[in-house]
Design a protein around this motif. Structure first.
Motif, PDB file in Angstrom:
ATOM      1  N   VAL A  45      -3.966  -0.143  -8.510  1.00  0.00           N
ATOM      2  CA  VAL A  45      -4.323   1.281  -8.516  1.00  0.00           C
ATOM      3  C   VAL A  45      -5.260   1.538  -9.693  1.00  0.00           C
ATOM      4  O   VAL A  45      -5.280   0.775 -10.656  1.00  0.00           O
ATOM      5  CB  VAL A  45      -3.072   2.196  -8.618  1.00  0.00           C
ATOM      6  N   GLU A  46      -6.031   2.626  -9.568  1.00  0.00           N
ATOM      7  CA  GLU A  46      -6.887   3.012 -10.691  1.00  0.00           C
ATOM      8  C   GLU A  46      -6.311   4.281 -11.284  1.00  0.00           C
ATOM      9  O   GLU A  46      -5.821   5.154 -10.546  1.00  0.00           O
ATOM     10  CB  GLU A  46      -8.315   3.242 -10.185  1.00  0.00           C
ATOM     11  N   GLY A  47      -6.346   4.376 -12.602  1.00  0.00           N
ATOM     12  CA  GLY A  47      -5.768   5.554 -13.217  1.00  0.00           C
ATOM     13  C   GLY A  47      -6.526   6.008 -14.430  1.00  0.00           C
ATOM     14  O   GLY A  47      -7.550   5.429 -14.797  1.00  0.00           O
ATOM     15  N   GLU A  48      -6.035   7.095 -15.044  1.00  0.00           N
ATOM     16  CA  GLU A  48      -6.634   7.564 -16.301  1.00  0.00           C
ATOM     17  C   GLU A  48      -5.535   7.744 -17.337  1.00  0.00           C
ATOM     18  O   GLU A  48      -4.394   8.071 -16.996  1.00  0.00           O
ATOM     19  CB  GLU A  48      -7.427   8.852 -16.083  1.00  0.00           C
ATOM     20  N   LEU A  49      -5.917   7.522 -18.601  1.00  0.00           N
ATOM     21  CA  LEU A  49      -4.922   7.609 -19.666  1.00  0.00           C
ATOM     22  C   LEU A  49      -4.419   9.024 -19.825  1.00  0.00           C
ATOM     23  O   LEU A  49      -5.185   9.979 -19.769  1.00  0.00           O
ATOM     24  CB  LEU A  49      -5.537   7.173 -21.011  1.00  0.00           C
ATOM     25  N   LEU A  50      -3.123   9.164 -20.043  1.00  0.00           N
ATOM     26  CA  LEU A  50      -2.572  10.485 -20.330  1.00  0.00           C
ATOM     27  C   LEU A  50      -2.493  10.713 -21.837  1.00  0.00           C
ATOM     28  O   LEU A  50      -2.636  11.815 -22.307  1.00  0.00           O
ATOM     29  CB  LEU A  50      -1.185  10.620 -19.705  1.00  0.00           C
ATOM     30  N   VAL A  51      -2.293   9.635 -22.579  1.00  0.00           N
ATOM     31  CA  VAL A  51      -2.238   9.757 -24.040  1.00  0.00           C
ATOM     32  C   VAL A  51      -3.067   8.616 -24.603  1.00  0.00           C
ATOM     33  O   VAL A  51      -2.926   7.491 -24.157  1.00  0.00           O
ATOM     34  CB  VAL A  51      -0.785   9.552 -24.563  1.00  0.00           C
ATOM     35  N   LYS A  57      -6.244   6.712  -7.828  1.00  0.00           N
ATOM     36  CA  LYS A  57      -6.480   6.220  -6.469  1.00  0.00           C
ATOM     37  C   LYS A  57      -5.942   4.811  -6.280  1.00  0.00           C
ATOM     38  O   LYS A  57      -5.769   4.066  -7.252  1.00  0.00           O
ATOM     39  CB  LYS A  57      -7.956   6.300  -6.091  1.00  0.00           C
ATOM     40  N   VAL A  58      -5.739   4.479  -4.992  1.00  0.00           N
ATOM     41  CA  VAL A  58      -5.191   3.164  -4.656  1.00  0.00           C
ATOM     42  C   VAL A  58      -6.344   2.263  -4.224  1.00  0.00           C
ATOM     43  O   VAL A  58      -7.137   2.619  -3.356  1.00  0.00           O
ATOM     44  CB  VAL A  58      -4.146   3.295  -3.522  1.00  0.00           C
ATOM     45  N   LEU A  59      -6.458   1.099  -4.875  1.00  0.00           N
ATOM     46  CA  LEU A  59      -7.455   0.110  -4.479  1.00  0.00           C
ATOM     47  C   LEU A  59      -6.744  -0.949  -3.641  1.00  0.00           C
ATOM     48  O   LEU A  59      -5.562  -0.815  -3.331  1.00  0.00           O
ATOM     49  CB  LEU A  59      -8.103  -0.512  -5.725  1.00  0.00           C
ATOM     50  N   GLU A  60      -7.434  -2.048  -3.337  1.00  0.00           N
ATOM     51  CA  GLU A  60      -6.848  -3.038  -2.427  1.00  0.00           C
ATOM     52  C   GLU A  60      -5.553  -3.661  -2.981  1.00  0.00           C
ATOM     53  O   GLU A  60      -4.526  -3.686  -2.328  1.00  0.00           O
ATOM     54  CB  GLU A  60      -7.882  -4.133  -2.158  1.00  0.00           C
ATOM     55  N   LYS A 110       0.840  -1.206   0.000  1.00  0.00           N
ATOM     56  CA  LYS A 110       0.000   0.000   0.000  1.00  0.00           C
ATOM     57  C   LYS A 110       0.878   1.261   0.000  1.00  0.00           C
ATOM     58  O   LYS A 110       0.639   2.216  -0.735  1.00  0.00           O
ATOM     59  CB  LYS A 110      -0.952  -0.020   1.193  1.00  0.00           C
ATOM     60  N   LYS A 111       1.909   1.220   0.827  1.00  0.00           N
ATOM     61  CA  LYS A 111       2.812   2.375   0.906  1.00  0.00           C
ATOM     62  C   LYS A 111       3.461   2.633  -0.470  1.00  0.00           C
ATOM     63  O   LYS A 111       3.574   3.778  -0.917  1.00  0.00           O
ATOM     64  CB  LYS A 111       3.894   2.079   1.962  1.00  0.00           C
ATOM     65  N   PHE A 112       3.861   1.553  -1.128  1.00  0.00           N
ATOM     66  CA  PHE A 112       4.477   1.681  -2.458  1.00  0.00           C
ATOM     67  C   PHE A 112       3.462   2.283  -3.442  1.00  0.00           C
ATOM     68  O   PHE A 112       3.761   3.246  -4.147  1.00  0.00           O
ATOM     69  CB  PHE A 112       4.946   0.304  -2.920  1.00  0.00           C
ATOM     70  N   PHE A 113       2.245   1.728  -3.452  1.00  0.00           N
ATOM     71  CA  PHE A 113       1.205   2.240  -4.357  1.00  0.00           C
ATOM     72  C   PHE A 113       0.922   3.717  -4.056  1.00  0.00           C
ATOM     73  O   PHE A 113       0.802   4.533  -4.963  1.00  0.00           O
ATOM     74  CB  PHE A 113      -0.097   1.437  -4.192  1.00  0.00           C
ATOM     75  N   ASP A 114       0.771   4.047  -2.746  1.00  0.00           N
ATOM     76  CA  ASP A 114       0.441   5.436  -2.358  1.00  0.00           C
ATOM     77  C   ASP A 114       1.462   6.428  -2.920  1.00  0.00           C
ATOM     78  O   ASP A 114       1.122   7.559  -3.250  1.00  0.00           O
ATOM     79  CB  ASP A 114       0.422   5.569  -0.818  1.00  0.00           C
ATOM     80  N   SER A 115       2.711   5.985  -3.002  1.00  0.00           N
ATOM     81  CA  SER A 115       3.752   6.921  -3.428  1.00  0.00           C
ATOM     82  C   SER A 115       3.618   7.292  -4.905  1.00  0.00           C
ATOM     83  O   SER A 115       4.320   8.180  -5.390  1.00  0.00           O
ATOM     84  CB  SER A 115       5.143   6.332  -3.150  1.00  0.00           C
ATOM     85  N   PHE A 116       2.694   6.624  -5.626  1.00  0.00           N
ATOM     86  CA  PHE A 116       2.542   6.952  -7.055  1.00  0.00           C
ATOM     87  C   PHE A 116       1.242   7.694  -7.366  1.00  0.00           C
ATOM     88  O   PHE A 116       0.947   7.949  -8.531  1.00  0.00           O
ATOM     89  CB  PHE A 116       2.643   5.668  -7.894  1.00  0.00           C
ATOM     90  N   ASN A 145       7.251  -0.944 -13.251  1.00  0.00           N
ATOM     91  CA  ASN A 145       7.646  -1.293 -11.879  1.00  0.00           C
ATOM     92  C   ASN A 145       6.553  -2.106 -11.156  1.00  0.00           C
ATOM     93  O   ASN A 145       6.365  -2.000  -9.957  1.00  0.00           O
ATOM     94  CB  ASN A 145       8.085  -0.065 -11.083  1.00  0.00           C
ATOM     95  N   TYR A 146       5.893  -2.889 -11.906  1.00  0.00           N
ATOM     96  CA  TYR A 146       5.016  -3.974 -11.485  1.00  0.00           C
ATOM     97  C   TYR A 146       3.862  -3.571 -10.571  1.00  0.00           C
ATOM     98  O   TYR A 146       3.516  -4.277  -9.628  1.00  0.00           O
ATOM     99  CB  TYR A 146       5.814  -5.121 -10.855  1.00  0.00           C
ATOM    100  N   ILE A 147       3.253  -2.443 -10.888  1.00  0.00           N
ATOM    101  CA  ILE A 147       2.019  -2.070 -10.194  1.00  0.00           C
ATOM    102  C   ILE A 147       0.863  -2.432 -11.117  1.00  0.00           C
ATOM    103  O   ILE A 147       0.872  -2.075 -12.303  1.00  0.00           O
ATOM    104  CB  ILE A 147       2.003  -0.558  -9.879  1.00  0.00           C
ATOM    105  N   GLU A 148      -0.118  -3.155 -10.558  1.00  0.00           N
ATOM    106  CA  GLU A 148      -1.288  -3.483 -11.379  1.00  0.00           C
ATOM    107  C   GLU A 148      -2.149  -2.237 -11.482  1.00  0.00           C
ATOM    108  O   GLU A 148      -2.453  -1.589 -10.475  1.00  0.00           O
ATOM    109  CB  GLU A 148      -2.066  -4.643 -10.745  1.00  0.00           C
TER     110      GLU A 148
END
Ligand code: SF4
Length: 442
Positions: free
Chosen positions: A435-441, A429-432, A376-382, A406-409
């Motif tokens: 992480v959830e994200g949005e496309l930049l390109v 946001k960080v899920l269990e 979680k700490k690793f995910f939070d940092s992104f 860097n192997y984050i799902e």
């Protein structure tokens, strides 16, 4: 009774190396005219590529054998790989099994088909060479033309086999034999083949990958340099590497080459020097700690994972808490926690001071909880940062799922198909477990 074996299903248990070897086995059977079908399509031949690294792995293999035979009662069932290698007798005693082949013989299933077609279920066959004696080189690295069944984005490529470390708890050197490395030109050829087939990422796999040494003298860093220079592969990821084999050269490449994924899986196994010594590991806890600090300083966003074992014979409370403290302090992103499992034939199987199962369970739970915190700490940092993601599939909720280098799902909702594309994503946001994200390109 089957007259002619024409269709085949294959189930793989265990490590990534087994997966890549299954691809080779299947490929050779398809080239010889068999058709690959799923296990619910009544295959004539059912192959179970087994694992025996722990007692649990053996139990899973036995479960897979029973389940496969239930689905296809008429199919001939072949068990190959590490479980037969560990105990051919145990596998032959399983009623559903028709043929048993070891790690040396598993690429030659085709040679056994004529007799398999003839024999009745009561007449079993087996062939398992001693991996420490036999000349295994010829059959170790066949090139597969299909790869990683079920994935069209990431392929596992075996470049090394065997191990001569003989850690006291580990059965693998006995099952896999001595160290062998695939020659570089074959690695390059297969990489080009995979690129032509559309694969974007290759995971270099081996039993003790860091011992890679080509006939022409290159080490793992040398192999990576050649793959980068001579192929268009977009991403190369490394599977597990022993801490004493991570060279400055290797770290330089990971730090500066965008196509090499920033992920290292570095087995620790224990944090107490007393236990590390009993385990016959090649480093002290302080060496491991310095290594992780050095890597994190050089490549801050890298994902580093570690294997740890709880309940090794003689592990006292103070050993465990020493490991816990060390792990709490280290900048690791996740842990794979294993409960010690006695493997007959290993040095540790002779050790007397066994740890109670209830204690193993308790210690394992503590470390698994710690792993979740670290992840979680690793995910939070992104959060709000940019990640480069290779999308692999769409889940049932309509999210495209992929992994960052860097192997984050990462999960992203999008109208256009993203599968097998590498795209920048902003983490929202960080899920269990992702992480959830949005496309930049787009
Ligand atoms: S390095 Fe140790 S744990 Fe890993 S395969 Fe070799 S003997 Fe087993």
């Amino acid at each position: 009774m089957i007259n002619k074996i024409e269709t085949v299903s294959l189930k793989t248990l265990g490590c990534r190396l087994n997966q890549s070897e299954s691809d080779c086995i299947l490929d050779s059977l398809i080239k010889n005219g068999l058709t690959h079908v799923s296990d619910d399509q009544n295959p004539d031949l059912i192959i179970i590529n087994s694992c025996a690294v722990t007692k649990q792995a053996e139990a899973k293999t036995r479960g897979a054998i029973t389940a496969a035979k239930k689905k296809s009662p008429m199919g001939k069932l072949v068990v190959v790989g590490c479980y037969p290698q560990e105990s051919a007798e145990k596998v032959l005693a399983i009623p559903e099994v028709d043929l048993v082949l070891g790690n040396h013989e598993k690429y030659k299933i085709i040679d056994y088909l004529p007799s398999l077609e003839k024999i009745s279920h009561e007449e079993k066959e087996h062939c398992v060479s001693n991996m420490l004696d036999s000349n295994v080189d010829n059959y170790t690295f066949p090139i597969a033309n299909i790869c990683s069944a079920g994935s069209t984005t990431r392929a596992f490529m075996k470049v090394q086999d065997g191990c001569g470390y003989f850690c006291s708890y580990c059965i693998i050197p006995y099952l896999r034999g001595s160290v062998r490395s695939r020659n570089i030109s074959d690695c390059i050829d297969e990489t080009k083949l995979l690129v032509d087939k559309g694969y974007k990422e290759i995971v270099l796999s081996g039993i003790n990958l860091g011992t890679y040494k080509a006939e022409t003298g290159e080490n793992l860093a040398g192999l990576l340099k050649k793959m980068l220079a001579e192929t268009d592969i977009k991403r190369i990821r490394l599977s597990s590497i022993e801490p004493n084999l991570i060279s400055s050269d290797l770290l330089e490449i990971i730090a500066h080459e965008k196509r090499i994924c920033r992920q290292l899986h570095i087995p620790l196994q224990h944090g107490s020097d007393r236990i590390l010594k009993l385990m016959n590991r090649k480093y002290k806890s302080s060496d491991y700690k310095s290594l992780i600090e050095k890597i994190k300083n050089q490549i801050p966003d890298i994902c580093i994972g570690a294997d740890v074992i709880v309940g090794f014979p003689g592990e006292r409370d103070d050993d465990f808490f020493e490991m816990l403290k060390m792990l709490e302090d280290l900048a690791l992103s996740y842990l794979h926690v294993f409960r010690y499992s006695k493997r007959p034939g290993t040095k540790a199987s002779q050790f007397k001071e066994n740890v109670k199962n209830s204690v193993k369970k308790e210690r394992s739970k503590i470390l698994r909880d710690l792993s979740l915190k670290k992840q979680k700490k690793f995910f939070d940092s992104f959060v709000n940062e940019k990640l480069e993601v290779l999308f692999e599939k769409k889940d049932k909720h309509g999210f495209y799922i992929g992994h960052s280098d860097n192997y984050i799902e990462v999960a992203v909702k999008n109208n256009k198909n993203l599968i097998n594309q590498i795209i920048y994503v902003k983490v929202c946001k960080v899920l269990e477990d992702k992480v959830e994200g949005e496309l930049l390109v787009e």
